[in-house]
Write an enzyme that holds these catalytic residues in place. Sequence first.
Site, short mmCIF file in Angstrom:
data_model
loop_
_atom_site.label_atom_id
_atom_site.label_comp_id
_atom_site.label_asym_id
_atom_site.label_seq_id
_atom_site.Cartn_x
_atom_site.Cartn_y
_atom_site.Cartn_z
CB ALA A 32 -1.00 0.07 1.32
N GLY A 34 3.58 1.61 -1.69
CA GLY A 34 4.40 1.79 -3.17
C GLY A 34 3.66 2.64 -3.99
CG ASP A 35 5.13 4.88 -8.13
OD1 ASP A 35 5.26 5.90 -7.86
OD2 ASP A 35 5.26 4.50 -9.57
CG LEU A 36 0.07 -0.44 -8.94
CD1 LEU A 36 0.13 -0.21 -10.54
CD2 LEU A 36 -0.18 -1.92 -8.44
CE LYS A 164 3.12 -5.61 -17.08
NZ LYS A 164 3.80 -4.28 -16.89
CD GLU A 232 5.30 3.45 -22.17
OE1 GLU A 232 4.68 4.01 -21.12
OE2 GLU A 232 5.70 2.42 -22.19
CG HIS A 256 0.23 -3.80 -21.23
ND1 HIS A 256 -0.76 -4.19 -20.34
CD2 HIS A 256 1.02 -2.95 -20.83
CE1 HIS A 256 -0.30 -3.81 -19.14
NE2 HIS A 256 1.00 -3.09 -19.62
CE LYS A 342 8.75 1.67 -20.48
NZ LYS A 342 7.56 1.99 -20.01
#
Length: 494
Positions: A32, A34-36, A164, A232, A256, A342
């Site tokens: 919780a 973390g970044d995500l 993922k 990206e 994806h 990227k």
Amino acid sequence: MDPFTHASRFSWQELFCREQKGAMCRFIIFGASGDLAKRKLFPALFSLYKEDLLHKDTLISCCARHSFSTETFRNYLSETLFHSPLSELEKSFLQKISYMVLDYANIEDFSLLAKHLLTEKEKNLPFIFYFALPSPIYPSTVENLYKTGLLCEEQGKRRIIFEKPFGFDLASAIALNTFLKKFLIEKQIYRIDHYLGKETVQNIFLLRFANRIFEPLWNRKYVEEIQISALETLGVEKRASYFDRAGILRDMFQNHLLEMLALATMEMPEIFTPDAVRNEKYKLLSSIRKIAFSDAVRAQYENYTKEENIPENSRTETFAALRLFIDNKRWKNVPIYLRAGKKLGIQKTQINIIFKEIDHSIFPGIDKKDLQRNILHLYIQPREGLGLTLEAKKQGPKLCMGALTLSYDYPFSGNKKSGILDAYARLLLDCLNEDQTLFIRSDIIERSWLLYQTLLDHWEADKFTPIPQYKQGSRGPVEADILLRKNGSFWYDY
Ligand code: BG6
């Protein structure tokens, strides 16, 4: 004018245009701090709350190793998510949140969590655990949940959402699936791929299967090739150590890009239910021909190895392009190109279905090759919508013609408008309502790793062939263009 003016001509359409409120549950987030969680999960939960799609009694228990108290964690969330002064809605959302320090390897901590969750009042509620964790710690975390009774369904339903990457390669994905089967049944396992929650990815189902005009053309007789690009502008940012181990093939293609490809090319399921849809996806993935090494391009952006936390000798690919073939009746020998990278000059995810040229030109002096091919563009992001490129008459002289793209852009993207859920919110809501259509089944995840495994091994074993470089902010390496020239084609960058 809203082009969907006819959308409500039948009462059943109104029904489908309303979101179904999430069933009551207890939501538990691992990872919780973390970044995500910060960038995706909390905003998604808040948007569900704001739209009144979270049951009013839903509570959110947050766990991580980081030492916060509930109060300091709420403060941290309030600073990262909201602007002060907080609205009443924001304040009441924060009240739903509690925090507990948890070491994933420590069973004692799970016993405390069990004590906190399995109270007389709450133990019969469904629990949803969100694993925003690195996949190597999934097994011990599941085992600890099991040992402390937190997966026991005698009390209430138990589901786990796995972020993922699910595994690191074929062997680890199989091992993880096999491990999970000891503790959970497939109905409890939600492997997330947030691309499936994107509005325009879901639109592929509707476009293909709710219209008459596309399906008859959706095959090798009419389609020349399919191109799927996820370009990206961002680099590896703060995820250098993860990305450098993974590379773009694992990061974007295994999940994806392949999911988008499956939706765009699979057969029509007999009915729109989770298993019927996923059966077709599985069949499609099973028909993809083994990738020839000569059909794969990898590259690295210049100065990648100078980024923080990237080893100087890293050979990790930040760009890849592939040519695939699907060996079935519908797609035999139609090239399918995938590309992702990227630090490119443009941010764009798009699927282009490129149709064959016409059989014969009746226009004197105009060769059929000179006419614009028809292209169906599925704009995934940041543009969200679709377009159809046609050859058409320009106003003026009789044979004055040119390429014309009819396009539709959804007016609001992501959760920028109330009522429109972003991909994570969509998928969380689906999980709350036990709908697995947009989640990945175990056989599909294994099949997708299988497709890439030989290439991953080949690239890993090759320690010497120079990796092509491309300039930051460019279109990517020239090798990706050469790949298409094999078929006399090029990237349709519009
Ligand atoms: C993630 C990848 O799954 O998807 C990232 O790990 C990538 O590397 C991201 O940037 C792209 O997602 P989106 O929704 O921004 O296109």
